[in-house]
Scaffold this active site. Structure first.
Site, PDB file in Angstrom:
ATOM      1  N   GLY A 193     -36.510   2.538   6.693  1.00 47.04           N
ATOM      2  CA  GLY A 193     -35.931   3.367   7.743  1.00 47.04           C
ATOM      3  C   GLY A 193     -35.291   4.599   7.152  1.00 47.04           C
ATOM      4  O   GLY A 193     -35.816   5.203   6.210  1.00 47.04           O
ATOM      5  N   ASP A 248       0.861  -1.182   0.000  1.00 43.31           N
ATOM      6  CA  ASP A 248       0.000   0.000   0.000  1.00 43.31           C
ATOM      7  C   ASP A 248       0.894   1.229   0.000  1.00 43.31           C
ATOM      8  O   ASP A 248       2.012   1.177   0.528  1.00 43.31           O
ATOM      9  CB  ASP A 248      -0.882  -0.006   1.271  1.00 43.31           C
ATOM     10  N   LYS A 301     -21.187  -6.399 -10.321  1.00 43.58           N
ATOM     11  CA  LYS A 301     -21.045  -5.729  -9.028  1.00 43.58           C
ATOM     12  C   LYS A 301     -21.932  -4.484  -8.932  1.00 43.58           C
ATOM     13  O   LYS A 301     -22.694  -4.332  -7.967  1.00 43.58           O
ATOM     14  CB  LYS A 301     -19.564  -5.353  -8.822  1.00 43.58           C
ATOM     15  N   ARG A 312     -18.617   6.805   6.463  1.00 45.47           N
ATOM     16  CA  ARG A 312     -18.753   7.425   5.147  1.00 45.47           C
ATOM     17  C   ARG A 312     -20.233   7.504   4.760  1.00 45.47           C
ATOM     18  O   ARG A 312     -20.949   6.524   4.837  1.00 45.47           O
ATOM     19  CB  ARG A 312     -17.986   6.617   4.086  1.00 45.47           C
ATOM     20  N   ARG A 317     -19.823  -7.356   2.483  1.00 49.04           N
ATOM     21  CA  ARG A 317     -20.494  -6.314   3.270  1.00 49.04           C
ATOM     22  C   ARG A 317     -19.617  -5.980   4.450  1.00 49.04           C
ATOM     23  O   ARG A 317     -19.036  -6.897   5.071  1.00 49.04           O
ATOM     24  CB  ARG A 317     -21.830  -6.843   3.820  1.00 49.04           C
ATOM     25  N   GLU A 318     -19.532  -4.722   4.794  1.00 48.12           N
ATOM     26  CA  GLU A 318     -18.796  -4.351   6.002  1.00 48.12           C
ATOM     27  C   GLU A 318     -19.496  -4.997   7.187  1.00 48.12           C
ATOM     28  O   GLU A 318     -20.708  -5.126   7.218  1.00 48.12           O
ATOM     29  CB  GLU A 318     -18.750  -2.835   6.146  1.00 48.12           C
ATOM     30  N   CYS A 369     -20.208   2.406  -0.507  1.00 49.45           N
ATOM     31  CA  CYS A 369     -20.465   1.645  -1.741  1.00 49.45           C
ATOM     32  C   CYS A 369     -21.788   1.984  -2.422  1.00 49.45           C
ATOM     33  O   CYS A 369     -21.789   2.480  -3.535  1.00 49.45           O
ATOM     34  CB  CYS A 369     -20.419   0.149  -1.447  1.00 49.45           C
ATOM     35  N   LYS A 406     -22.325   5.600  -3.971  1.00 50.09           N
ATOM     36  CA  LYS A 406     -21.408   5.973  -5.055  1.00 50.09           C
ATOM     37  C   LYS A 406     -21.533   5.031  -6.254  1.00 50.09           C
ATOM     38  O   LYS A 406     -21.439   5.456  -7.396  1.00 50.09           O
ATOM     39  CB  LYS A 406     -19.967   6.056  -4.545  1.00 50.09           C
ATOM     40  N   LYS A 438     -24.025   1.908   9.276  1.00 49.92           N
ATOM     41  CA  LYS A 438     -24.846   0.728   9.590  1.00 49.92           C
ATOM     42  C   LYS A 438     -24.165   0.042  10.774  1.00 49.92           C
ATOM     43  O   LYS A 438     -23.027   0.398  11.117  1.00 49.92           O
ATOM     44  CB  LYS A 438     -24.953  -0.207   8.391  1.00 49.92           C
TER      45      LYS A 438
HETATM   46  C1  UDX Z   1     -22.854  -3.163   0.136  1.00 47.23           C
HETATM   47  C2  UDX Z   1     -23.298  -4.472  -0.516  1.00 47.23           C
HETATM   48  O1  UDX Z   1     -24.267  -5.128   0.311  1.00 47.23           O
HETATM   49  C3  UDX Z   1     -22.110  -5.377  -0.747  1.00 47.23           C
HETATM   50  O2  UDX Z   1     -22.504  -6.552  -1.425  1.00 47.23           O
HETATM   51  C4  UDX Z   1     -21.076  -4.637  -1.566  1.00 47.23           C
HETATM   52  O3  UDX Z   1     -19.938  -5.426  -1.771  1.00 47.23           O
HETATM   53  C5  UDX Z   1     -20.692  -3.333  -0.887  1.00 47.23           C
HETATM   54  O4  UDX Z   1     -21.858  -2.543  -0.651  1.00 47.23           O
HETATM   55  P1  UDX Z   1     -22.265  -2.441   2.622  1.00 47.23           P
HETATM   56  O5  UDX Z   1     -22.034  -1.054   2.080  1.00 47.23           O
HETATM   57  O6  UDX Z   1     -21.280  -3.016   3.576  1.00 47.23           O
HETATM   58  O7  UDX Z   1     -22.362  -3.495   1.424  1.00 47.23           O
HETATM   59  O8  UDX Z   1     -23.680  -2.392   3.337  1.00 47.23           O
HETATM   60  P2  UDX Z   1     -25.112  -3.075   3.274  1.00 47.23           P
HETATM   61  O9  UDX Z   1     -25.185  -4.069   4.368  1.00 47.23           O
HETATM   62  O10 UDX Z   1     -25.513  -3.496   1.922  1.00 47.23           O
HETATM   63  O11 UDX Z   1     -25.978  -1.797   3.733  1.00 47.23           O
HETATM   64  C6  UDX Z   1     -25.929  -0.587   2.971  1.00 47.23           C
HETATM   65  C7  UDX Z   1     -26.815   0.458   3.585  1.00 47.23           C
HETATM   66  O12 UDX Z   1     -28.182   0.118   3.420  1.00 47.23           O
HETATM   67  C8  UDX Z   1     -26.632   0.689   5.081  1.00 47.23           C
HETATM   68  O13 UDX Z   1     -26.662   2.089   5.326  1.00 47.23           O
HETATM   69  C9  UDX Z   1     -27.830   0.000   5.709  1.00 47.23           C
HETATM   70  O14 UDX Z   1     -28.204   0.575   6.939  1.00 47.23           O
HETATM   71  C10 UDX Z   1     -28.893   0.228   4.638  1.00 47.23           C
HETATM   72  N1  UDX Z   1     -29.959  -0.788   4.627  1.00 47.23           N
HETATM   73  C11 UDX Z   1     -29.651  -2.088   4.395  1.00 47.23           C
HETATM   74  C12 UDX Z   1     -31.293  -0.402   4.797  1.00 47.23           C
HETATM   75  O15 UDX Z   1     -31.595   0.782   4.978  1.00 47.23           O
HETATM   76  N2  UDX Z   1     -32.264  -1.360   4.742  1.00 47.23           N
HETATM   77  C13 UDX Z   1     -31.983  -2.670   4.528  1.00 47.23           C
HETATM   78  O16 UDX Z   1     -32.923  -3.466   4.522  1.00 47.23           O
HETATM   79  C14 UDX Z   1     -30.632  -3.058   4.345  1.00 47.23           C
END
Ligand code: UDX
Length: 453
Positions: free
Chosen positions: A257, A30, A208, A334, A155-156, A264, A267, A327
Site C-alpha cells: 500500500g 515527566d 529492537k 507522526r 505497537r500503537e 518508530c 526513524k 495507521k
Molecule cells: C512499530 C513496531 O511494529 C513495534 O514493534 C515497535 O515497538 C514500534 O514500531 P508501530 O509504529 O506502532 O509499531 O506500527 P506498525 O503496526 O508496525 O506499523 C508501522 C507502519 O507500517 C504503519 O504506517 C502501517 O500502516 C505500515 N504497514 C504495516 C504497512 O504498510 N503494511 C503492513 O503490512 C504493516
C-alpha cells in the site's frame, strides 16, 4: 516491587499502567506537567484502546501515581524504567539521545541505595554501555546503581496487549542480580509463558532496531512487488496472501500500500543506518537506505497516480481523504503517509477534505490549511476522487452505493488495498488499488493504474 517510570509519553504511560496492573507500586514522572496532571486525573492524553481502563484501575487501587521529581523517583524506586523519546536529530539520520542523558544526569546524583535503571527507549547500539559508566560515576552509590536495557516492542493501537502479552521480553544485563530483578518485575508474564531472553546490553539494544528494520524491509519488499504487479498486470494482494502461507515468510506485515510511517519505523531505520556507518559497516546496511527510499517513493507515486486518475492535474479538484493517522487505531500523525499525500495534493491546488475517526484534531493542529470533516459522508461531498489512505475498520463499513450519491465523480483509490474493490465497482465506482490488477470498465481487458501525469 516499587517501580518508577521516567517519561510518560506513549511508551511510558502504557508501561506505568501495565506495571501497576501486574501488581507493582508505580510512580510515573515527566517534565511535561500537563501530561502528568492529565494522567493523575485518569485522562489518557492520546488515543490508545484499553489504556483508560487500566489507568483508572491503577489510580483507584493506589498502585499507580503520577508526579514528582527525579529526586522523588530516586527515593521511591527499586527499579527505574527510562521511557523518554529518542527522535531523529534535525539535519541527520541519527537518533537524539539527549533525553536519556538528561535523565541519567538528573537521576544519578540522588541514587544513594542499590537500584536498577532499565532503559526502554530505542537507542543506537552502544548508548547503554555509555550510560552505565555515566550512571556509576554520578551516583553516590556508585556501581550499586546498575544499568540494564529492556527494549519495548509495542505497537500503537495494541500497546496494552503488546505489553501484557508480549511475544518476548528482552533484557540486556551485566549481572545475574539485574537479570533476577527484571525477571521478578515481569514474573506474572513469565509465568504465562512469555519467553525471556537475557543478553548483553548491545544485543538488547540491537534487537529492537533490527526488528523494526526487518519489519520495514518486509513492507518495502511487498511494495516493490506491488510496482512489479502493476507493470505485469498481476495482483499484489493475492501474491502476498500466497507468499504468506509459507511459515518462513508469514502474512503479517506483508500488506502492500502506501507504506509505513509513524514515530518508530522510519526513524529507527535511519538511526540504524547512521549507527552502522559510524561503526564502519555502512556498506552492509546500505540496503536499508533503499528500503527508506522505496517507502517514501510510495507517497510520490500515489500522488502521481491520483493526478493521472483525475486527468493529469489535481488543480481545482475536490479530493476526499479517508484517514489521517499513520495507521489505524491511533491518533498519532507522526510521519503519516496519509497526511503527507493529503498535503502534497493540497499544495498542487486540490481542495482536500480529510476524515479520520481519531486523528483529525491532531492533524488540524499541524496542517490547518486542510479541510476536515467529522463524518465520512461530509468529507466525500462533491468529491472528484475518494482516497482511502489509512485502513480504519470503519471504512470497510461504508456503503459504496449510498456514498455514490454524495460524490461528484465515483472514483476511489484504495491506497491500503483493504476495501473490496469488486463491491465498489459493482456499485458503479471506478476503483483502483496499488498493485492490483483491474479490468478496464469499457473494454474488459486487464489494465493497471493509469500512467503518471
Ligand atoms: C512499530 C513496531 O511494529 C513495534 O514493534 C515497535 O515497538 C514500534 O514500531 P508501530 O509504529 O506502532 O509499531 O506500527 P506498525 O503496526 O508496525 O506499523 C508501522 C507502519 O507500517 C504503519 O504506517 C502501517 O500502516 C505500515 N504497514 C504495516 C504497512 O504498510 N503494511 C503492513 O503490512 C504493516
Amino acid at each position: 516491587m516499587r517501580i518508577t517510570v521516567i517519561g510518560t509519553g506513549y511508551l511510558g504511560a502504557v508501561h506505568a499502567a501495565c506495571m501497576a496492573e501486574i501488581g507493582h507500586d508505580v510512580l510515573g514522572i515527566d517534565t511535561n506537567s500537563q501530561r502528568i496532571s492529565a494522567l493523575a486525573e485518569g485522562r489518557v492524553p492520546f488515543f490508545e484502546p484499553q489504556l483508560g481502563e487500566l489507568l483508572a484501575r491503577g489510580l483507584n487501587s493506589g498502585k499507580l501515581r503520577f508526579g514528582g521529581s527525579l529526586a522523588d523517583a530516586a527515593a521511591f524506586g527499586q527499579v527505574h524504567f527510562i521511557c523518554v523519546g529518542t527522535p531523529q536529530l534535525p539535519e541527520s539520520l541519527a537518533a537524539d539521545t539527549s533525553g536519556i542523558e538528561a535523565v541519567i544526569d538528573g537521576l544519578a546524583p540522588h541514587l544513594t541505595r542499590n537500584c536498577l535503571v532499565a532503559g526502554k527507549s530505542t537507542v543506537p547500539v552502544g548508548t547503554a554501555a555509555r550510560m552505565a559508566i555515566r550512571l556509576a560515576e554520578l551516583a553516590p552509590v556508585g556501581r550499586g546503581a546498575e544499568l540494564a536495557w529492556n527494549p519495548e516492542f509495542l505497537r500503537e493501537g495494541y500497546a496494552v496487549q503488546d505489553t501484557l502479552c508480549s511475544d518476548r521480553l528482552v533484557a540486556g544485563v551485566t549481572s545475574a542480580a539485574a537479570d533476577e530483578l527484571l525477571r521478578s518485575v515481569y514474573a506474572p508474564l513469565l509465568e504465562a509463558g512469555i519467553p525471556f531472553i537475557s543478553t548483553d546490553l548491545s544485543t538488547a539494544e540491537l534487537v529492537k532496531v533490527s526488528a523494526n528494520a526487518f519489519l520495514a524491509t518486509k513492507i518495502s519488499f511487498i511494495n516493490a512487488m506491488a510496482d512489479l504487479c502493476e507493470a505485469a498486470g498481476a495482483d499484489v494482494v493475492t501474491l502476498a496472501r500466497a507468499m504468506g502461507y509459507d511459515d518462513r515468510i508469514g502474512s503479517r506485515g506483508l500488506s502492500a500500500g502506501l507504506g509505513f510511517g509513524g514515530g518508530c519505523l522510519p526513524k529507527d531505520l535511519r538511526a540504524l543506518v547512521a549507527r552502522g556507518t559510524d561503526l564502519g559497516v555502512g556498506d552492509s546496511l546500505h540496503f536499508l537506505q533503499e528500503i527508506d527510499t522505496l517507502n517514501m517513493a510510495r507517497r510520490t507515486r500515489t500522488v502521481e497516480l491520483i493526478s493521472g486518475i483525475v486527468g493529469g492535474s489535481v488543480q481545482g479538484h475536490n479530493v476526499a481523504v479517508l484517514g489521517a493517522a499513520f495507521k489505524p487505531h491511533t491518533d498519532d500523525i507522526r510521519d503519516s503517509p496519509a497526511l503527507d499525500v493529503a498535503v502534497r495534493l493540497h499544495r498542487q491546488g486540490a481542495h482536500v477534505r480529510v476524515h479520520d475517526p481519531e486523528a483529525a484534531e491532531n492533524a488540524r493542529k499541524v496542517f490547518p490549511e486542510l479541510d476536515y470533516a467529522h463524518a465520512i459522508y461530509a468529507a466525500c461531498e462533491n468529491a472528484d476522487i475518494v482516497l482511502h489512505l489509512t485502513d480504519w475498520p470503519q471504512y470497510q463499513e461504508i456503503d459504496p452505493a449510498a456514498l455514490r450519491s454524495a460524490v461528484r465523480q465515483p472514483r476511489l483509490l484504495d491506497a491500503r488495498n483493504a476495501l473490496s474493490l469488486d463491491r465498489w465497482r459493482a456499485d458503479g465506482w471506478t476503483a483502483w488499488g496499488l498493485g492490483i490488477r483491474m479490468a478496464d470498465p469499457d473494454t474488459g481487458t486487464q489494465v493497471t493504474v493509469p500512467a503518471t501525469a
